[in-house]
Structure formats: structure tokens, C-alpha cells
Scaffold this motif. Structure first.
Motif, PDB file in Angstrom:
ATOM      1  N   GLY A 277      35.661  16.828 -15.560  1.00 32.03           N
ATOM      2  CA  GLY A 277      35.315  18.030 -14.807  1.00 32.03           C
ATOM      3  C   GLY A 277      36.147  19.231 -15.239  1.00 32.03           C
ATOM      4  O   GLY A 277      35.619  20.337 -15.424  1.00 32.03           O
ATOM      5  N   MET A 278      37.458  19.023 -15.415  1.00 34.22           N
ATOM      6  CA  MET A 278      38.334  20.109 -15.844  1.00 34.22           C
ATOM      7  C   MET A 278      38.016  20.544 -17.271  1.00 34.22           C
ATOM      8  O   MET A 278      38.144  21.723 -17.613  1.00 34.22           O
ATOM      9  N   ALA A 279      37.615  19.594 -18.115  1.00 38.48           N
ATOM     10  CA  ALA A 279      37.243  19.947 -19.485  1.00 38.48           C
ATOM     11  C   ALA A 279      36.023  20.858 -19.486  1.00 38.48           C
ATOM     12  O   ALA A 279      35.941  21.815 -20.273  1.00 38.48           O
ATOM     13  N   THR A 280      35.066  20.573 -18.607  1.00 43.10           N
ATOM     14  CA  THR A 280      33.886  21.434 -18.486  1.00 43.10           C
ATOM     15  C   THR A 280      34.293  22.856 -18.098  1.00 43.10           C
ATOM     16  O   THR A 280      33.816  23.837 -18.673  1.00 43.10           O
ATOM     17  N   ALA A 281      35.197  22.944 -17.128  1.00 41.55           N
ATOM     18  CA  ALA A 281      35.676  24.262 -16.695  1.00 41.55           C
ATOM     19  C   ALA A 281      36.435  24.962 -17.817  1.00 41.55           C
ATOM     20  O   ALA A 281      36.302  26.181 -18.016  1.00 41.55           O
ATOM     21  N   THR A 282      37.227  24.208 -18.569  1.00 34.30           N
ATOM     22  CA  THR A 282      38.007  24.780 -19.670  1.00 34.30           C
ATOM     23  C   THR A 282      37.102  25.365 -20.740  1.00 34.30           C
ATOM     24  O   THR A 282      37.362  26.453 -21.265  1.00 34.30           O
ATOM     25  N   VAL A 283      36.026  24.652 -21.065  1.00 34.74           N
ATOM     26  CA  VAL A 283      35.090  25.148 -22.078  1.00 34.74           C
ATOM     27  C   VAL A 283      34.470  26.469 -21.639  1.00 34.74           C
ATOM     28  O   VAL A 283      34.444  27.452 -22.402  1.00 34.74           O
ATOM     29  N   ILE A 284      33.968  26.517 -20.412  1.00 34.94           N
ATOM     30  CA  ILE A 284      33.229  27.700 -19.964  1.00 34.94           C
ATOM     31  C   ILE A 284      34.160  28.881 -19.693  1.00 34.94           C
ATOM     32  O   ILE A 284      33.922  30.002 -20.159  1.00 34.94           O
ATOM     33  N   LEU A 285      35.267  28.652 -18.978  1.00 30.19           N
ATOM     34  CA  LEU A 285      36.212  29.740 -18.708  1.00 30.19           C
ATOM     35  C   LEU A 285      36.908  30.184 -19.988  1.00 30.19           C
ATOM     36  O   LEU A 285      37.147  31.383 -20.193  1.00 30.19           O
ATOM     37  N   GLY A 286      37.230  29.226 -20.855  1.00 32.25           N
ATOM     38  CA  GLY A 286      37.855  29.570 -22.132  1.00 32.25           C
ATOM     39  C   GLY A 286      36.916  30.365 -23.020  1.00 32.25           C
ATOM     40  O   GLY A 286      37.330  31.327 -23.681  1.00 32.25           O
ATOM     41  N   ALA A 287      35.647  29.977 -23.065  1.00 31.78           N
ATOM     42  CA  ALA A 287      34.661  30.705 -23.867  1.00 31.78           C
ATOM     43  C   ALA A 287      34.481  32.133 -23.347  1.00 31.78           C
ATOM     44  O   ALA A 287      34.329  33.075 -24.132  1.00 31.78           O
ATOM     45  N   SER A 288      34.505  32.279 -22.022  1.00 37.05           N
ATOM     46  CA  SER A 288      34.380  33.616 -21.432  1.00 37.05           C
ATOM     47  C   SER A 288      35.576  34.483 -21.823  1.00 37.05           C
ATOM     48  O   SER A 288      35.412  35.656 -22.199  1.00 37.05           O
ATOM     49  N   ALA A 289      36.796  33.921 -21.749  1.00 39.43           N
ATOM     50  CA  ALA A 289      38.002  34.667 -22.144  1.00 39.43           C
ATOM     51  C   ALA A 289      37.960  35.013 -23.630  1.00 39.43           C
ATOM     52  O   ALA A 289      38.334  36.116 -24.043  1.00 39.43           O
ATOM     53  N   PHE A 290      37.496  34.070 -24.435  1.00 39.04           N
ATOM     54  CA  PHE A 290      37.393  34.300 -25.878  1.00 39.04           C
ATOM     55  C   PHE A 290      36.365  35.394 -26.174  1.00 39.04           C
ATOM     56  O   PHE A 290      36.584  36.247 -27.036  1.00 39.04           O
ATOM     57  N   GLY A 291      35.238  35.376 -25.438  1.00 40.29           N
ATOM     58  CA  GLY A 291      34.211  36.401 -25.611  1.00 40.29           C
ATOM     59  C   GLY A 291      34.705  37.778 -25.223  1.00 40.29           C
ATOM     60  O   GLY A 291      34.264  38.785 -25.784  1.00 40.29           O
ATOM     61  N   GLN A 292      35.659  37.833 -24.284  1.00 44.87           N
ATOM     62  CA  GLN A 292      36.245  39.102 -23.854  1.00 44.87           C
ATOM     63  C   GLN A 292      37.485  39.469 -24.668  1.00 44.87           C
ATOM     64  O   GLN A 292      38.188  40.421 -24.348  1.00 44.87           O
ATOM     65  N   GLN A 293      37.775  38.675 -25.717  1.00 37.00           N
ATOM     66  CA  GLN A 293      38.923  38.895 -26.609  1.00 37.00           C
ATOM     67  C   GLN A 293      40.234  38.943 -25.831  1.00 37.00           C
ATOM     68  O   GLN A 293      41.037  39.872 -25.957  1.00 37.00           O
TER      69      GLN A 293
END
Length: 428
Positions: A277-293
Motif C-alpha cells: 500500500g505504501m509503495a503505491t502511495a510512493t509511486v503516485i506522490l513521488g511521480a507528482s513531485a517529480f512532475g512538479q520538479q
């Protein structure tokens, strides 16, 4: 920068969803335990093959969630996200249908290859052909859930899993004990529950104005989706392939030890529930942060996610260890099987800190679009560290099941250290 509270708010529904997905497999095992120990072993063996399929869907779903989260974070949803939605549906349908055909045509060959014999082999083939043949329903649940999670809705996929579990218990119980259909009843209950779950998520996507129309067949599959899904899927396949080799090693110790190991692995799935469950959150929240540089925000998300995952996994694992004997006796009274069950539960807890790191840092790399490195780490860890050491410790040194699980710990330690080192190096 995401706070611990915001990470948990996003992750906890995913944790519960993973709990419910695992509960479905556990309930099938629990129900068929009322038939015979060979039925338990047969369903467990088929379940290990089906887990390979599930791993493929999870890998594709993870990539979909990451790409959509990044697209929506960049606020380019009109063209980019619409194309991704269509590509994702076409890909998951093709993969789901293909794996269904493989299950029906190759059930005998796959179960025989894994060493199944006699009654256990027959039960395994029946379950694999039925549940695997209709694996498309789980594929659809996975992709529709990925769409909703990427949009920020993690509660609806959780509720779909909740409903599917309840229906599975009702259907399987009716078919096994009311109609006396045995393992066929257990499989049919799972298939019907997933079909209803997929339909529920499809309607929720439509309500959320997410384009899930069937016009996707005209869409070419996105190159980026294929480029990222390939290594992510290969990573999951290598991991499950390594697991299947290890299972073959364990089967060689005897049917009772294998059955006990299967029971233990079903129970210890709950140890990994917070991690998935935490890995799922890490992927999505991390991708959002990465997309926002926002690299600092990304590092903070990964760091907090790891410690939260480790803490939750240790707590769950400790509770399960304390209750290991009682939990094992829900499935069998055989002393050899119970001893093997306890071994699995103990070693699973010992590996927790390393397993948490492997899960979260794999997700961290996937969130920035690097799916090749986790594939490399898993290939080395599973096929060299886990399989080779499992054979050396388990057979050559005569440590048996304990030796195999020592190799599991060594594999997770290696992957945790390697993935963390490369992630920190990449963000310097």
C-alpha cells in the motif's frame, strides 16, 4: 512537500485494499482446507502461478498510475492523459486475454513442471484453469483502480476490493458447502466476485468522467507506456519466476512441508500489506513531485514512506508471530506442516526491515520513470542470491526450509542496499 499525515491519508486506503486482495486468496485456502490437505496444497500451487499474472497487472498498473499522476501534475490532461487512458485499457485487455488462454492451455504443463503429483496436481490444474482462465476480470480491476488512484481517489478501489471479498466468501461458501463443488466452487466464487468488482470500478470511472469507453481498440499503445511497462513487468516476472523455483525446492522437502510453507506464506501476506500500500502511495506522490520538479519533496516522500512502512510491517509481523500456532491450526493439525508454517512466519518477520526497503525504493525508482534498475536488482537478487543460496543452504548444507528462508533474507538485504544507494546517488 508531503507531510506524514498526507502520505498516510493517501496510503492507508491502498493498504486496506492490499489487505482485502490478500484476504481473498487466504479465504480460498481456508475454505478448501475443509476439503483436504491436498486441496490446500493444490490451490496454493495454482495460486503461486496466478500470483505471477497478478504481478504483471500490478506492474502495468503502477506504471499507469505514475504516468497519469505526472500528466495531471503538469496539467496537460486533455491530450496526454486521454491517450494514456486508451493505451492502458488496450494493453491490459490484450495481456489479460493472453494470460487467460495460457492458463487454460498450459495448466497441466505448468503444474507438472512445478513438481505437482497425484491428487494435488488435479486440484491445482482445476483451480488454475478456472481462475486463471478468467484473469481478465482481475486485470480490469487493476487498471480501473489505477485510473482512480492517479486521480487522487484511493477509497473507491478499496471499497471494490471489500465488496469482492464479501462476495467471494458468499459465493465460494455456497459452492463448496452447499453444492459440494470443492475446489471448482472456490475458483468460481473468486471469478464471479472479481467480475462484479471490475464492473463496479468501471461505473465509478465513468461517474468520475474518466474515459473508459471501448473506443480504445482504435488507439495505438503509447510508446512510453510500453517502454516503462516492459522492464517493470519483467521485474515482477523475474521475481515470481524466482519464487516458483524456490517453491520447487521446497516441494522437494515433502508435501507436508510444502503445505505448511504455503499456509505460512498465505498468513504472512499480511506482513507485506502495509508495504504494498505504501509503495503505491510512493509511486503516485513521488511521480507528482517529480512532475512538479521538486526533488527535495520527492526525497522526503521516499524517506518518510520507508520508515512508516517498516514500522507498520514490524508491528503486523510481530502480532502474526505471536499468534502463529493458533493461526496455523485454523488450516491443519499436522505437526510437520505446523512447524513449517512457524518457520515461514518467523523468517518473514526477521526480513521485514529489508523487505520494506526493497518495496519502497523500487517504488521510488518507478516514480521517476526508472523501471530498468529495479529489474536489474530483482534479477540478480532473485536468480542469483535467493535461488542459488536457497539451494546451497537448503540442500547442500542440509538446513532445509530454514536455509531457503535465510536466502530470502539475503536477497532482500542486497536489493534494499543497492536500490537505496542508486536512488540517493541519482538525486545528488
Amino acid at each position: 512537500m508531503a507531510s506524514t499525515k498526507s502520505i498516510l491519508k493517501f496510503a492507508l486506503p491502498a493498504v486496506v485494499e492490499n489487505f482485502l486482495q490478500m484476504l481473498m486468496t487466504l479465504m480460498d485456502t481456508f475454505l478448501v482446507a475443509r476439503i483436504s490437505l491436498s486441496a490446500v496444497a493444490g490451490v496454493a500451487l495454482a495460486g503461486n502461478i496466478l500470483t505471477v499474472y497478478q504481478a504483471v497487472f500490478v506492474a502495468i498498473g503502477t506504471v499507469i498510475s505514475s504516468l497519469l499522476a505526472r500528466a495531471w501534475a503538469r496539467e496537460k490532461e486533455t491530450g496526454e492523459a486521454t491517450g494514456l487512458l486508451a493505451s492502458s485499457q488496450k494493453l491490459i485487455w490484450l495481456v489479460g486475454i493472453f494470460l487467460g488462454l495460457i492458463s487454460i492451455i498450459g495448466a497441466r504443463a505448468m503444474t507438472t513442471l512445478l513438481g505437482a503429483r497425484g491428487t494435488m496436481a488435479g486440484e491445482a490444474r482445476v483451480y488454475l484453469m478456472l481462475v486463471g482462465g478468467f484473469m481478465l476480470f482481475l486485470a480490469l480491476m487493476t487498471v480501473y483502480g489505477a485510473f482512480l488512484r492517479a486521480s487522487g481517489d484511493t477509497k473507491t478501489p478499496m471499497m471494490a476490493s471489500f465488496y469482492a471479498n464479501g462476495l467471494n466468501i458468499i459465493f465460494a461458501g455456497l459452492f463448496i458447502f452447499g453444492l459440494h463443488w470443492g475446489v471448482i466452487g472456490a475458483g468460481l466464487g473468486t471469478v464471479l466476485a472479481r467480475a462484479i468488482g471490475a464492473f463496479f470500478l468501471y461505473n465509478k470511472c465513468r461517474s468520475a468522467q474518466i474515459d473508459v469507453s471501448f473506443h480504445f481498440w482504435k488507439q495505438k499503445i503509447s510508446r512510453e507506456l510500453l517502454h516503462l511497462s516492459g522492464p517493470a513487468t519483467a521485474e515482477r516476472l523475474v521475481m515470481r519466476f524466482g519464487d516458483l523455483i524456490v517453491i520447487a525446492l521446497i516441494i522437494s522437502f515433502g508435501a507436508k512441508i510444502y503445505a505448511g510453507n504455503a499456509i505460512g506464506e498465505n498468513i504472512t501476506q499480511f506482513n507485506y500489506m502495509p508495504g504494498f500500500g505504501m509503495a503505491t502511495a510512493t509511486v503516485i506522490l513521488g511521480a507528482s513531485a517529480f512532475g512538479q520538479q521538486d526533488p527535495e519533496g520527492l526525497k522526503a516522500i521516499v524517506r518518510k514512506s520507508y520508515w512508516l512502512t517498516a514500522l507498520m510491517m514490524v508491528l503486523v509481523g510481530a502480532v502474526i508471530l505471536l499468534a502463529s500456532d493458533a493461526l496455523g491450526r485454523l488450516f491443519t493439525k499436522d505437526a510437520v506442516a505446523l512447524s513449517a508454517n512457524h518457520t515461514v512466519i518467523l523468517f518473514s518477520l526477521l526480513a521485514t526491515i529489508f523487505t520494506a526497503g526493497t518495496l519502497i525504493y523500487t517504488a521510488a525508482h518507478q516514480s521517476v520513470g526508472n523501471t530498468r534498475l529495479p529489474f536489474l536488482a530483482t534479477s540478480v537478487g532473485m536468480l542469483i542470491v535467493r535461488v542459488v543460496l536457497g539451494f546451497v543452504f537448503g540442500h547442500l548444507l542440509g538446513l532445509g526450509l530454514e536455509g531457503v528462508w535465510l536466502a530470502v533474507i539475503a536477497d532482500n538485504l542486497f536489493r534494499f542496499i543497492f536500490l537505496k544507494w542508486r536512488f540517493q546517488k541519482a538525486l545528488k
